[in-house]
Design an enzyme around this catalytic site. Structure first.
Site, short mmCIF file in Angstrom:
data_model
loop_
_atom_site.label_atom_id
_atom_site.label_comp_id
_atom_site.label_asym_id
_atom_site.label_seq_id
_atom_site.Cartn_x
_atom_site.Cartn_y
_atom_site.Cartn_z
N ASN A 143 0.87 -1.19 0.00
CA ASN A 143 0.00 0.00 0.00
C ASN A 143 0.90 1.23 0.00
OD1 ASN A 143 -1.69 2.12 0.45
ND2 ASN A 143 -2.53 1.36 2.39
N ALA A 178 -7.97 1.61 -2.94
CA ALA A 178 -8.40 0.82 -1.78
C ALA A 178 -9.10 -0.44 -2.30
CB ALA A 178 -9.34 1.64 -0.92
N GLY A 201 2.04 -2.57 4.77
CA GLY A 201 1.07 -1.53 5.11
C GLY A 201 0.69 -1.65 6.58
N ASP A 203 -2.71 -1.89 9.67
CA ASP A 203 -3.76 -2.84 10.04
C ASP A 203 -4.90 -2.85 9.02
OD1 ASP A 203 -2.30 -3.47 12.29
OD2 ASP A 203 -3.34 -2.02 13.55
N ARG A 316 -2.71 11.67 12.91
CA ARG A 316 -4.17 11.93 12.90
C ARG A 316 -4.85 11.27 14.10
NH1 ARG A 316 -3.26 7.67 9.54
NH2 ARG A 316 -4.80 6.01 9.30
N GLU A 513 -11.11 -0.17 10.16
CA GLU A 513 -12.12 0.11 9.13
C GLU A 513 -13.45 0.38 9.85
OE1 GLU A 513 -11.23 -0.26 5.60
OE2 GLU A 513 -9.33 -0.16 6.66
C1 LIG Z 1 -3.28 9.75 27.97
C2 LIG Z 1 -2.76 8.97 26.84
C3 LIG Z 1 -3.67 7.88 26.49
C4 LIG Z 1 -3.19 7.04 25.34
C5 LIG Z 1 -4.04 5.83 25.22
C6 LIG Z 1 -3.62 5.02 24.09
C7 LIG Z 1 -4.38 3.74 23.95
C8 LIG Z 1 -4.03 3.16 22.64
C9 LIG Z 1 -4.63 1.83 22.40
C10 LIG Z 1 -4.47 1.53 20.96
C11 LIG Z 1 -5.16 0.30 20.53
C12 LIG Z 1 -4.96 0.12 19.08
C13 LIG Z 1 -5.74 -1.00 18.53
C14 LIG Z 1 -5.51 -1.07 17.04
C15 LIG Z 1 -6.23 -0.42 16.18
C16 LIG Z 1 -5.90 -0.43 14.71
O1 LIG Z 1 -6.49 -1.53 14.08
C17 LIG Z 1 -6.43 0.84 14.06
C18 LIG Z 1 -6.00 0.91 12.58
O2 LIG Z 1 -4.61 0.87 12.46
P1 LIG Z 1 -3.84 1.35 11.12
O3 LIG Z 1 -4.54 0.71 9.96
O4 LIG Z 1 -2.42 0.88 11.25
O5 LIG Z 1 -3.98 2.81 11.06
N1 LIG Z 1 -5.91 2.00 14.76
C19 LIG Z 1 -6.69 2.79 15.50
O6 LIG Z 1 -7.87 2.63 15.56
C20 LIG Z 1 -5.99 3.94 16.22
C21 LIG Z 1 -6.38 4.02 17.66
C22 LIG Z 1 -5.59 5.14 18.29
C23 LIG Z 1 -6.24 5.59 19.55
C24 LIG Z 1 -5.58 6.80 20.14
N1 LIG Z 2 -3.42 2.40 -3.47
C1 LIG Z 2 -4.26 2.76 -2.51
N2 LIG Z 2 -4.85 3.98 -2.53
C2 LIG Z 2 -5.66 4.36 -1.52
N3 LIG Z 2 -5.98 3.60 -0.46
C3 LIG Z 2 -5.43 2.37 -0.40
C4 LIG Z 2 -4.54 1.89 -1.41
N4 LIG Z 2 -4.15 0.63 -1.07
C5 LIG Z 2 -4.76 0.35 0.10
N5 LIG Z 2 -5.53 1.36 0.51
C6 LIG Z 2 -6.36 1.49 1.74
O1 LIG Z 2 -5.66 2.33 2.66
C7 LIG Z 2 -6.22 2.14 3.95
C8 LIG Z 2 -5.20 2.35 5.03
O2 LIG Z 2 -4.14 1.50 4.82
P1 LIG Z 2 -3.07 1.08 5.91
O3 LIG Z 2 -1.99 0.41 5.14
O4 LIG Z 2 -3.71 0.32 6.97
O5 LIG Z 2 -2.51 2.47 6.45
P2 LIG Z 2 -2.77 3.23 7.83
O6 LIG Z 2 -2.19 2.38 8.89
O7 LIG Z 2 -2.03 4.51 7.67
O8 LIG Z 2 -4.24 3.40 7.99
C9 LIG Z 2 -6.78 0.74 3.93
O9 LIG Z 2 -8.15 0.85 4.20
C10 LIG Z 2 -6.56 0.23 2.52
O10 LIG Z 2 -7.72 -0.43 2.05
#
Ligand SMILES: CCCCCCCCCCCCC/C=C/[C@@H](O)[C@H](COP(=O)(O)O)NC(=O)CCCCC
Ligand SMILES: Nc1ncnc2c1ncn2[C@@H]1O[C@H](COP(=O)(O)OP(=O)(O)O)[C@@H](O)[C@H]1O
Ligand SMILES: [Ca+2]
Length: 546
Positions: A143, A178, A201, A203, A316, A513
């Site tokens: 990705n 995506a 990439g 999660d 973010r 998601e």
């Molecule tokens: C006072 C400070 C408090 C900090 C608390 C932090 C707790 C964090 C727990 C995080 C759990 C994360 C579980 C995973 C979630 C991911 O699947 C999801 C998508 O990840 P990605 O595709 O790599 O972007 N991430 C989230 O939903 C982000 C949660 C962040 C919450 C602050």
């Molecule tokens: N080429 C692409 N352009 C835009 N979105 C994409 C592409 N390939 C994958 N994605 C989507 O990007 C989203 C985020 O991807 P991920 O690799 O988990 O990054 P992040 O951890 O920053 O959220 C996923 O929902 C995936 O489906």
């Protein structure tokens, strides 16, 4: 080790020191042979052997470096010991550094005799070819937009060289939109050509691969995913994760670090870690699979808000986390769950899931022994709602953690003692409480205090659960802001003006998601997939004894 265990043994040179090198069936060992005036033989063995497990050797290659080539073309200039030994081979192997980090290290052995050198290379490679769990052909999806948009660079600079060294063939697809990877796996990819799929990439990207693979396997076997009780067919292809996303919790929680080279090496050595997958349905219609977090309320709101600020990259989540915390929303609803058997422990039992976890292994063998009659009985009980617990309430967060969900933001995770492959998920209910209390709870995700040790938090290890949003008229919980132990911070009224807790609904964060339905039924599918990982190693696993 006994003499007869030796496959090959030679006196060679390593960094101008004379060493005895021995290849045993499971270990490569070498130790220095020192010149000594004290002994009549003139040599003595130094105390310590260096060892590498054969299963952690990446490759054994002929060494073609400048010094060796020079020594062969100008034999008269030879004066250094290593130049008297112009033939050389290099062993690349896994070296553990710190905090579960692996790197690919090289050790080069020199010798005078070309035949010996070639014999070593041949014999060592024969031993490696006996390791049948190693992948030879991989399908890689990158990705380019995940995390800090470094997926392609990370793959080219850090991962591809390791795969090349190990002689792994790859087909690489850089996604263009995506769901590109998901759709390709579902319908186009010729899975018979590969030993595994690699996801570069975060999660969210992993979730695409998971859906593509699992759906493809079910379609090929005629299994209807819309049936919540369908017996899903496990995936034979393993999935490797090269972390290049924002949270990367699936990678972190299965290998203890988010490092691309470590991931590449776990793939090369052919590790295998089974993993539970939750299937999520809405009124008998399949919605999604989840392996890490299914979160309603706080984590659903964080994700919804963060999607608007994708351009900020991983930061973010910090911004949206802060905003969502200030909003301090809570949501009414009913959670019903089917508790897990006692033999899989409890979310607060302090038994961490580690490499070779006994609880996950026990679950695997009892799964195999399960006969059809007892399965039928179980199903009947589940369908009749016998054994289900029901909780109505107002919740700030409802989290289901099928694994610890450890990540750099929270190194022990949302549920530190959850297991990767025990057929259960830890259901964490955070009831309406003051902002200060919720802050204390969140803070405990970052230190060693128990985040479940609060009056407003409860946690259950479950096999299935359901959620129905709505105001809990039947048994409303006392208002937590009136709770004597929960002094609230001053309300942030501007953020709450439009908030009506009777009607408000959050959304589900499903491995990053957003789900389009809030009323869901969730069922854990024990060990449905396997990763190229081994779980988090205990520190002493790093040492090898000869
Ligand atoms: C006072 C400070 C408090 C900090 C608390 C932090 C707790 C964090 C727990 C995080 C759990 C994360 C579980 C995973 C979630 C991911 O699947 C999801 C998508 O990840 P990605 O595709 O790599 O972007 N991430 C989230 O939903 C982000 C949660 C962040 C919450 C602050
Ligand atoms: N080429 C692409 N352009 C835009 N979105 C994409 C592409 N390939 C994958 N994605 C989507 O990007 C989203 C985020 O991807 P991920 O690799 O988990 O990054 P992040 O951890 O920053 O959220 C996923 O929902 C995936 O489906
Ligand atoms: Ca689990």
């Amino acid at each position: 080790m006994e003499n007869q265990d030796k496959i090959i043994c030679s006196e060679l040179f390593q960094k101008q020191r004379k060493v005895e090198v021995v290849l045993y069936p499971a270990v490569l060992a070498w130790k220095e042979i020192e010149k000594s005036s004290k002994r009549s033989s003139g040599t003595s063995e130094s105390e310590h052997s260096q060892t590498v497990k054969v299963c952690e050797i990446v490759a054994v290659h002929k060494t073609e470096d400048e010094a060796d080539a020079q020594a062969r073309s100008h034999p008269k200039k030879i004066n250094q010991p290593s130049q008297q030994y112009p033939y050389a081979f290099t062993v690349s192997y896994v070296r553990r550094t710190r905090q579960h980090l692996w790197c690919c290290a090289d050790v080069t052995f020199h010798c005078a005799d070309q035949q010996i050198c070639e014999q070593w290379i041949q014999v060592a490679n024969e031993q490696l070819s006996l390791l049948t769990n190693r992948p030879k052909n991989l399908l890689v999806y990158i990705n380019p937009y995940g995390g800090k948009r470094r997926g392609e660079r990370i793959y080219e600079q850090k991962v591809a060289p390791v795969f090349r060294r190990a002689g792994i063939f790859t087909d690489v697809i850089v996604t263009e939109r995506a769901n590109h990877a998901r759709d390709h796996l579902k319908t186009e990819a010729n899975l018979d050509d590969y030993d595994g799929v690699v996801c570069v990439g975060g999660d969210g990207m992993f979730s695409e691969i998971l859906h593509g693979l699992v759906t493809r396997i079910q379609t090929d076997h005629g299994v209807d995913q819309n049936q919540p009780d369908a017996e899903l067919v496990p995936c034979s292809l393993r999935i490797g994760i090269i972390p290049a996303g924002s949270t990367d919790c699936i990678c972190f929680a299965t290998q203890g670090t988010n490092d691309p080279v470590t991931s590449a090496l776990h793939i090369v050595v052919g590790d295998s870690q089974p993993m539970d997958v939750c299937s999520v349905h809405h009124n008998g219609v399949f919605l999604k699979y989840s392996v890490s977090l299914l979160g309603y309320g706080f984590y659903g709101d964080v994700l919804t808000d963060s999607e608007r600020n994708r351009w900020l990259g991983p930061a973010r989540y910090d911004l949206s986390g802060f905003k969502t915390f200030l909003s301090h929303n809570y949501y009414g609803g009913t959670v019903s769950f089917l508790p897990a058997d006692d033999n899989v422990g409890h979310p607060r039992d302090k038994l961490q899931c580690r490499s070779g976890c006994r609880i996950c292994q026990h679950k695997h063998s009892s799964k195999d022994e399960h006969d059809e009659a007892s399965e039928e009985k179980e199903k009947a009980a589940e369908d009749s709602d016998r054994g289900w617990s029901v909780i109505h309430g107002k919740f700030i967060a409802i989290n289901s953690a099928s694994m610890s969900c450890a990540c750099p933001r929270s190194p022990k995770g949302l549920s530190p003692f959850a297991h990767l492959a025990d057929g259960t998920t830890d259901l964490i209910l955070v009831r309406k409480c003051s902002r200060l209390d919720f802050f204390r709870h969140l803070l405990r995700h970052t230190n060693n205090d128990d985040q479940f040790d609060h009056w407003f938090v409860e946690v259950h290890r479950v096999r299935k659960f359901r959620f129905q949003p709505g105001h809990p008229d039947l048994a409303p919980l006392e208002d937590a802001s009136e709770h004597p132990e929960s002094p609230d911070l001053s309300p942030i009224s501007s953020l709450q003006e439009t908030y009506d807790d009777r009607t408000a609904e959050s959304s589900w964060n499903c491995d990053g998601e957003i789900l389009h339905h809030t009323a869901i039924q969730v069922s854990v599918q024990c060990q449905l997939i396997r990763l190229f990982a081994r779980g988090i190693e205990e520190q002493q696993d790093a040492e090898v004894a000869v």
